[in-house]
Design an enzyme around this catalytic site. Sequence first.
Site, PDB file in Angstrom:
ATOM      1  N   HIS A   1      72.342  85.745  34.398  1.00 42.72           N
ATOM      2  CA  HIS A   1      73.588  85.124  33.963  1.00 42.72           C
ATOM      3  C   HIS A   1      73.264  83.526  34.126  1.00 42.72           C
ATOM      4  O   HIS A   1      73.344  82.988  35.360  1.00 42.72           O
ATOM      5  CB  HIS A   1      74.640  85.366  35.098  1.00 42.72           C
ATOM      6  CG  HIS A   1      75.843  85.061  34.187  1.00 42.72           C
ATOM      7  ND1 HIS A   1      76.229  84.200  33.477  1.00 42.72           N
ATOM      8  CD2 HIS A   1      77.109  85.605  34.318  1.00 42.72           C
ATOM      9  CE1 HIS A   1      77.510  83.990  33.114  1.00 42.72           C
ATOM     10  NE2 HIS A   1      78.211  85.048  33.823  1.00 42.72           N
TER      11      HIS A   1
ATOM     12  N   GLN B   1      73.554  92.454  34.295  1.00 40.02           N
ATOM     13  CA  GLN B   1      73.537  91.123  34.349  1.00 40.02           C
ATOM     14  C   GLN B   1      73.775  90.700  35.743  1.00 40.02           C
ATOM     15  O   GLN B   1      74.686  90.938  36.729  1.00 40.02           O
ATOM     16  CB  GLN B   1      74.922  90.649  33.809  1.00 40.02           C
ATOM     17  CG  GLN B   1      74.823  89.267  33.305  1.00 40.02           C
ATOM     18  CD  GLN B   1      76.142  88.559  32.891  1.00 40.02           C
ATOM     19  OE1 GLN B   1      77.241  88.890  33.398  1.00 40.02           O
ATOM     20  NE2 GLN B   1      75.793  87.800  32.017  1.00 40.02           N
TER      21      GLN B   1
ATOM     22  N   HIS C   1      78.455  79.988  31.708  1.00 38.30           N
ATOM     23  CA  HIS C   1      79.649  79.783  32.119  1.00 38.30           C
ATOM     24  C   HIS C   1      79.816  79.106  33.528  1.00 38.30           C
ATOM     25  O   HIS C   1      80.790  79.450  34.024  1.00 38.30           O
ATOM     26  CB  HIS C   1      80.066  81.232  32.415  1.00 38.30           C
ATOM     27  CG  HIS C   1      80.177  81.996  30.871  1.00 38.30           C
ATOM     28  ND1 HIS C   1      80.525  83.400  30.769  1.00 38.30           N
ATOM     29  CD2 HIS C   1      80.495  81.421  29.484  1.00 38.30           C
ATOM     30  CE1 HIS C   1      80.320  83.714  29.497  1.00 38.30           C
ATOM     31  NE2 HIS C   1      80.292  82.651  29.000  1.00 38.30           N
TER      32      HIS C   1
ATOM     33  N   TYR D   1      78.264  78.639  36.163  1.00 35.56           N
ATOM     34  CA  TYR D   1      77.653  79.373  37.665  1.00 35.56           C
ATOM     35  C   TYR D   1      76.617  78.832  38.198  1.00 35.56           C
ATOM     36  O   TYR D   1      76.150  77.653  37.437  1.00 35.56           O
ATOM     37  CB  TYR D   1      77.790  80.924  37.585  1.00 35.56           C
ATOM     38  CG  TYR D   1      79.066  81.570  37.237  1.00 35.56           C
ATOM     39  CD1 TYR D   1      80.139  81.404  38.236  1.00 35.56           C
ATOM     40  CD2 TYR D   1      79.209  82.328  35.764  1.00 35.56           C
ATOM     41  CE1 TYR D   1      81.466  81.784  38.072  1.00 35.56           C
ATOM     42  CE2 TYR D   1      80.468  82.619  35.788  1.00 35.56           C
ATOM     43  CZ  TYR D   1      81.482  82.643  36.525  1.00 35.56           C
ATOM     44  OH  TYR D   1      82.757  83.212  36.274  1.00 35.56           O
TER      45      TYR D   1
HETATM   46  C1  LIG Z   1      87.541  90.500  30.961  1.00 31.45           C
HETATM   47  C2  LIG Z   1      86.292  89.486  30.982  1.00 31.45           C
HETATM   48  C3  LIG Z   1      85.088  89.475  31.666  1.00 31.45           C
HETATM   49  C4  LIG Z   1      84.073  88.868  31.463  1.00 31.45           C
HETATM   50  N1  LIG Z   1      82.964  88.780  32.414  1.00 31.45           N
HETATM   51  C5  LIG Z   1      82.036  88.144  31.905  1.00 31.45           C
HETATM   52  C6  LIG Z   1      80.847  88.486  32.904  1.00 31.45           C
HETATM   53  O1  LIG Z   1      80.866  89.310  33.915  1.00 31.45           O
HETATM   54  N2  LIG Z   1      79.517  87.714  32.280  1.00 31.45           N
HETATM   55  C7  LIG Z   1      79.471  86.918  31.151  1.00 31.45           C
HETATM   56  O2  LIG Z   1      78.530  86.470  30.938  1.00 31.45           O
HETATM   57  N3  LIG Z   1      80.622  87.135  30.641  1.00 31.45           N
HETATM   58  C8  LIG Z   1      81.904  87.652  30.937  1.00 31.45           C
HETATM   59  N4  LIG Z   1      82.916  87.515  30.028  1.00 31.45           N
HETATM   60  C9  LIG Z   1      82.583  86.723  28.756  1.00 31.45           C
HETATM   61  C10 LIG Z   1      82.207  88.164  27.686  1.00 31.45           C
HETATM   62  O3  LIG Z   1      80.944  88.386  27.719  1.00 31.45           O
HETATM   63  C11 LIG Z   1      82.397  87.340  26.153  1.00 31.45           C
HETATM   64  O4  LIG Z   1      81.433  86.327  25.886  1.00 31.45           O
HETATM   65  C12 LIG Z   1      83.684  86.605  25.758  1.00 31.45           C
HETATM   66  O5  LIG Z   1      84.674  87.606  26.155  1.00 31.45           O
HETATM   67  C13 LIG Z   1      83.685  86.430  24.433  1.00 31.45           C
HETATM   68  O6  LIG Z   1      83.473  87.546  23.395  1.00 31.45           O
HETATM   69  P1  LIG Z   1      84.556  88.288  22.809  1.00 31.45           P
HETATM   70  O7  LIG Z   1      85.368  87.292  21.845  1.00 31.45           O
HETATM   71  O8  LIG Z   1      83.915  89.295  21.967  1.00 31.45           O
HETATM   72  O9  LIG Z   1      85.516  88.934  23.937  1.00 31.45           O
HETATM   73  C14 LIG Z   1      84.009  88.302  30.058  1.00 31.45           C
HETATM   74  C15 LIG Z   1      85.089  88.174  29.299  1.00 31.45           C
HETATM   75  C16 LIG Z   1      86.259  88.954  29.547  1.00 31.45           C
HETATM   76  C17 LIG Z   1      87.344  89.221  28.634  1.00 31.45           C
END
Ligand SMILES: Cc1cc2nc3c(=O)[nH]c(=O)nc-3n(C[C@H](O)[C@H](O)[C@H](O)COP(=O)(O)O)c2cc1C
Length: 370
Positions: free
Chosen positions: A181, A108, A184, A186
């Site tokens: 990416h 990513q 979120h 960015y």
């Molecule tokens: C510790 C952590 C780090 C994350 N870092 C990223 C990231 O680097 N890039 C991104 O697109 N989303 C990131 N996310 C979002 C996750 O990819 C995901 O969309 C989000 O946790 C919701 O999915 P879940 O309910 O299965 O956890 C992060 C989430 C968590 C918990």
Amino acid sequence: MANQTQVGGPISPLLTPYKLGNFNLSHRVVLAPMGRQRSYGHVPQPHAILYYSQRTSNGGLLITEATGVSDTAQGYTDTPGIWTKEQVEAWKPIVDAVHAKGGIFFCQILHVGRVSNTGFQPNGQAPISSTEKLIPLNGIDVSEFTPPRRLRTDEIPQIVNDFKLAARNAMEAGFDGVEIHGAHGYLIDQFTKDQVNDRADQYGGSMENRCRFVLEVVEAVANEIGADKVGIRLSPFANYMESGDSDPEALGLYLANSLNKYGIVYCHMVEPRMKTIGEKSECPHSLVPMRKAFNGTFIAAGGYDMEEGNNGVADGHADLIAYGRIFLANPDLPKRFELNAPLNKYNRETFYASEPLIGYTDYPFLETTP
Ligand SMILES: Cc1cc2nc3c(=O)[nH]c(=O)nc-3n(C[C@H](O)[C@H](O)[C@H](O)COP(=O)(O)O)c2cc1C
């Protein structure tokens, strides 16, 4: 899609094979991108070899944590990059370990834009963005921000080029592809969302103009490494980092339709219910219109458990489901789904710890019977 059956009982939809462009996936449980902030000095570390290989299954798709495209792209401590030779070399053994276990691995690639401060920027300069508007400090985010500098129109091709070079580097490191990416809050989101983008040039104003930057990035990256190796992540409905849009449904649909022109392999969208970080809230919107509009593989993410994932695949809501927190805490998640086994609980306290192993490579696997 109806449940398939085989001797021994039904196979759950999540565990059916899927052809992702040229890649043959053995199941549809994807490791979502998750920044873990253990890449000291923005260089991936050897402990990531174990972390990613623990979460690899034969024929499984993994997406790396967000990885900076350039020296202006960072906004968090110890997040990895892929713009230097040292970083590319450091990724290689991690990618090799995933491949050794039969995984398919996408990197990513990210530019944070204004989600940064002068301390992360070369020569202490201002972070760059589509705007000069500072992110209002909302008490949720740990980072402190400094006022961004609005990119001049003639500087934008350079940033597009940074994404292109990062994609080239990712291929050099051995990755199977990249995920741009675009979610979120960015940099890419700072261009697409009308709450942030206040430009007066051809990159601001109408939806078409606001989406020009992301589509230029997609085109450049696809031309560089091949559209069959390019995915994108979008979160039209989210408003992290004050990046909301007044008409997210129209924006998501416009992007899904526009992406078809480039033939990229997947579009990965975050569920509208994930408005805030880590909290699910019910909402009337749905990704179905975007899923229908996009011609390639559609990945959905955000708050899924096993049952919802199975239903999502069965009813055609998505081809693949990306799991974040429960995959973080359950390195053998596809196996647990197969056995309907209980899940380890995740510990939020250690999501972003700089300690390499705690809450990272120490979540237990299922005990296997001898
Ligand atoms: C510790 C952590 C780090 C994350 N870092 C990223 C990231 O680097 N890039 C991104 O697109 N989303 C990131 N996310 C979002 C996750 O990819 C995901 O969309 C989000 O946790 C919701 O999915 P879940 O309910 O299965 O956890 C992060 C989430 C968590 C918990």
